[in-house]
Design a protein around this motif. Structure first.
Motif, PDB file in Angstrom:
ATOM      1  N   THR A  81       0.826  -1.208   0.000  1.00  0.00           N
ATOM      2  CA  THR A  81       0.000   0.000   0.000  1.00  0.00           C
ATOM      3  C   THR A  81       0.856   1.252   0.000  1.00  0.00           C
ATOM      4  O   THR A  81       0.594   2.201  -0.754  1.00  0.00           O
ATOM      5  CB  THR A  81      -0.932  -0.008   1.226  1.00  0.00           C
ATOM      6  OG1 THR A  81      -1.755  -1.183   1.190  1.00  0.00           O
ATOM      7  CG2 THR A  81      -1.819   1.223   1.233  1.00  0.00           C
ATOM      8  N   GLY A  84       2.623   1.509  -3.395  1.00  0.00           N
ATOM      9  CA  GLY A  84       1.649   1.817  -4.431  1.00  0.00           C
ATOM     10  C   GLY A  84       1.164   3.251  -4.375  1.00  0.00           C
ATOM     11  O   GLY A  84       0.985   3.894  -5.411  1.00  0.00           O
ATOM     12  N   SER A  88       1.776   5.740  -7.375  1.00  0.00           N
ATOM     13  CA  SER A  88       0.556   6.245  -8.000  1.00  0.00           C
ATOM     14  C   SER A  88       0.479   7.762  -7.930  1.00  0.00           C
ATOM     15  O   SER A  88       0.106   8.420  -8.913  1.00  0.00           O
ATOM     16  CB  SER A  88      -0.669   5.625  -7.321  1.00  0.00           C
ATOM     17  OG  SER A  88      -1.864   6.113  -7.883  1.00  0.00           O
ATOM     18  N   LEU A 145       1.879  -4.938  -7.492  1.00  0.00           N
ATOM     19  CA  LEU A 145       2.017  -3.482  -7.574  1.00  0.00           C
ATOM     20  C   LEU A 145       1.587  -2.902  -8.917  1.00  0.00           C
ATOM     21  O   LEU A 145       0.844  -1.921  -8.971  1.00  0.00           O
ATOM     22  CB  LEU A 145       3.477  -3.101  -7.308  1.00  0.00           C
ATOM     23  CG  LEU A 145       3.827  -1.623  -7.396  1.00  0.00           C
ATOM     24  CD1 LEU A 145       3.163  -0.845  -6.273  1.00  0.00           C
ATOM     25  CD2 LEU A 145       5.353  -1.440  -7.341  1.00  0.00           C
ATOM     26  N   LEU A 149      -3.584  -1.076 -11.144  1.00  0.00           N
ATOM     27  CA  LEU A 149      -3.809  -0.131 -10.059  1.00  0.00           C
ATOM     28  C   LEU A 149      -2.749   0.962  -9.967  1.00  0.00           C
ATOM     29  O   LEU A 149      -2.843   1.835  -9.111  1.00  0.00           O
ATOM     30  CB  LEU A 149      -3.855  -0.880  -8.713  1.00  0.00           C
ATOM     31  CG  LEU A 149      -5.055  -1.799  -8.503  1.00  0.00           C
ATOM     32  CD1 LEU A 149      -4.936  -2.514  -7.174  1.00  0.00           C
ATOM     33  CD2 LEU A 149      -6.355  -1.034  -8.552  1.00  0.00           C
ATOM     34  N   SER A 205      -6.115   5.556  -3.805  1.00  0.00           N
ATOM     35  CA  SER A 205      -5.103   4.584  -4.220  1.00  0.00           C
ATOM     36  C   SER A 205      -4.785   3.603  -3.092  1.00  0.00           C
ATOM     37  O   SER A 205      -4.654   2.395  -3.321  1.00  0.00           O
ATOM     38  CB  SER A 205      -3.837   5.320  -4.657  1.00  0.00           C
ATOM     39  OG  SER A 205      -2.829   4.418  -5.052  1.00  0.00           O
ATOM     40  N   TYR A 209      -5.267  -0.488  -3.224  1.00  0.00           N
ATOM     41  CA  TYR A 209      -4.190  -1.452  -3.022  1.00  0.00           C
ATOM     42  C   TYR A 209      -4.465  -2.342  -1.813  1.00  0.00           C
ATOM     43  O   TYR A 209      -4.193  -3.543  -1.842  1.00  0.00           O
ATOM     44  CB  TYR A 209      -2.855  -0.731  -2.839  1.00  0.00           C
ATOM     45  CG  TYR A 209      -2.140  -0.442  -4.131  1.00  0.00           C
ATOM     46  CD1 TYR A 209      -1.553  -1.456  -4.872  1.00  0.00           C
ATOM     47  CD2 TYR A 209      -2.061   0.849  -4.632  1.00  0.00           C
ATOM     48  CE1 TYR A 209      -0.908  -1.203  -6.065  1.00  0.00           C
ATOM     49  CE2 TYR A 209      -1.412   1.127  -5.832  1.00  0.00           C
ATOM     50  CZ  TYR A 209      -0.847   0.091  -6.534  1.00  0.00           C
ATOM     51  OH  TYR A 209      -0.210   0.347  -7.725  1.00  0.00           O
ATOM     52  N   ASP A 212      -7.218  -4.911  -2.714  1.00  0.00           N
ATOM     53  CA  ASP A 212      -7.058  -5.688  -3.935  1.00  0.00           C
ATOM     54  C   ASP A 212      -6.645  -7.127  -3.638  1.00  0.00           C
ATOM     55  O   ASP A 212      -5.709  -7.370  -2.871  1.00  0.00           O
ATOM     56  CB  ASP A 212      -6.000  -5.040  -4.835  1.00  0.00           C
ATOM     57  CG  ASP A 212      -5.763  -5.863  -6.086  1.00  0.00           C
ATOM     58  OD1 ASP A 212      -6.691  -5.978  -6.893  1.00  0.00           O
ATOM     59  OD2 ASP A 212      -4.645  -6.402  -6.239  1.00  0.00           O
TER      60      ASP A 212
END
Length: 298
Positions: A81, A84, A88, A145, A149, A205, A209, A212
């Motif tokens: 997380t 990511g 992101s 990763l 996403l 985001s 993550y 997911d």
């Protein structure tokens, strides 16, 4: 002083928001209570806010049946997380800032291409083949990763709208006059003025993550890289398998009968939701402001 119409509007507005809040909170509250309800009581009486018998056995089963794997999976989820969100935000911010510049050549075409990805995608099979044969993300951390996403078109357009409406052109022009280049203007002017939308996109985001499990299902066979969603999903699958096949082996009946089949589902859902519920209040004011301002169209 408020008029009678204002008071009526305020009353019904608060009433509607109260109802919507209760509709959001009550299912979560019922989930937590069900996870602390004795499994036999849950099967006999169904879900209740005031169960006849309380029990923590579902949590004990989740965190003791494979404690090392659960702890490792939590760590993997936190790392995933955090990584990511950073990646992101970097991609989304740079692309959104570029698209917000009115002098960018082909700006409308690029914006349409970003928007197009919200409507259509290549499909699961071509996407899987592309990531596994070209980028080789299968059974690696990047399998969690990178696919699907890393950057959301919705987040890009949301942040682009904020840059257009929330960052005054006069401030940017003053920075250009003082000799700042485009990168310096973005880093020192636009980003500090865009904390609400950056926090909002980070929340979107991060939740994506954290929740997911599709990427782990598609791209991972090595359990070392499983996040908490994949581990808990495997637990549910194992429970269901034992329950469906217990008749084939008489010695398994007693063990299966002690499994908290219903309570463990609620415990797993609670274990996944608690970190998100704990973090959200810290960013709520930025989140709301970013949604309101970022949703204004140019």
């Amino acid at each position: 002083m408020k008029t009678r119409e204002d008071k009526i509007y305020s009353f019904f507005g608060h009433l509607v928001m109260t109802i919507l809040t209760l509709l959001a909170i009550i299912p979560i509250l019922l989930m937590f209570i069900s996870s602390l309800t004795d499994n036999a009581t849950l099967l006999q009486n169904g879900y209740s806010f005031l169960p006849e018998k309380w029990s923590t056995y579902a949590y004990e089963w989740v965190f003791t049946s494979s404690s090392s794997m659960v702890i490792k999976a939590y760590g993997m989820s936190f790392i995933l997380t955090a990584t990511g969100v950073v990646c992101s935000l970097a991609l989304t911010t740079c692309l959104a800032y570029g698209l917000s510049k009115k002098g960018l050549p082909g700006r409308n075409v690029l914006t349409f291409l970003v928007f197009f990805t919200m409507l259509f995608n290549g499909g699961l099979v071509p996407t899987y083949i592309n990531y596994t044969t070209v980028f080789h993300v299968k059974d690696t951390f990047f399998g969690l990763l990178v696919p699907s996403l890393m950057m959301s078109a919705f987040n890009v357009l949301l942040m682009k709208s904020y840059f257009v409406t929330g960052v005054p052109d006069e401030i940017l022009e003053a920075a250009y006059i003082d000799g700042a280049n485009e990168f310096q203007t973005m880093w020192k002017i636009a980003i500090p003025l865009s904390k609400p939308i950056i926090t909002t996109v980070a929340m979107f985001s991060g939740i994506a993550y954290w929740n997911d499990w599709n990427n782990g299902l598609y791209y991972l066979t090595d359990t070392r890289y499983y996040n908490i969603q994949n581990v808990l999903n495997d637990m549910l699958a194992n429970i269901q398998f034992l329950k469906n096949n217990s008749e084939a082996a008489g010695e398994m009946m007693a063990a299966v009968s002690n499994l908290p089949t219903s309570g463990v589902r609620m415990a797993i859902a609670s274990a996944v939701a608690i970190p998100v519920l704990a973090v959200f209040p810290c960013f709520e004011r930025y989140f709301v402001k970013g949604i309101v301002i970022g949703g204004v169209k140019e």
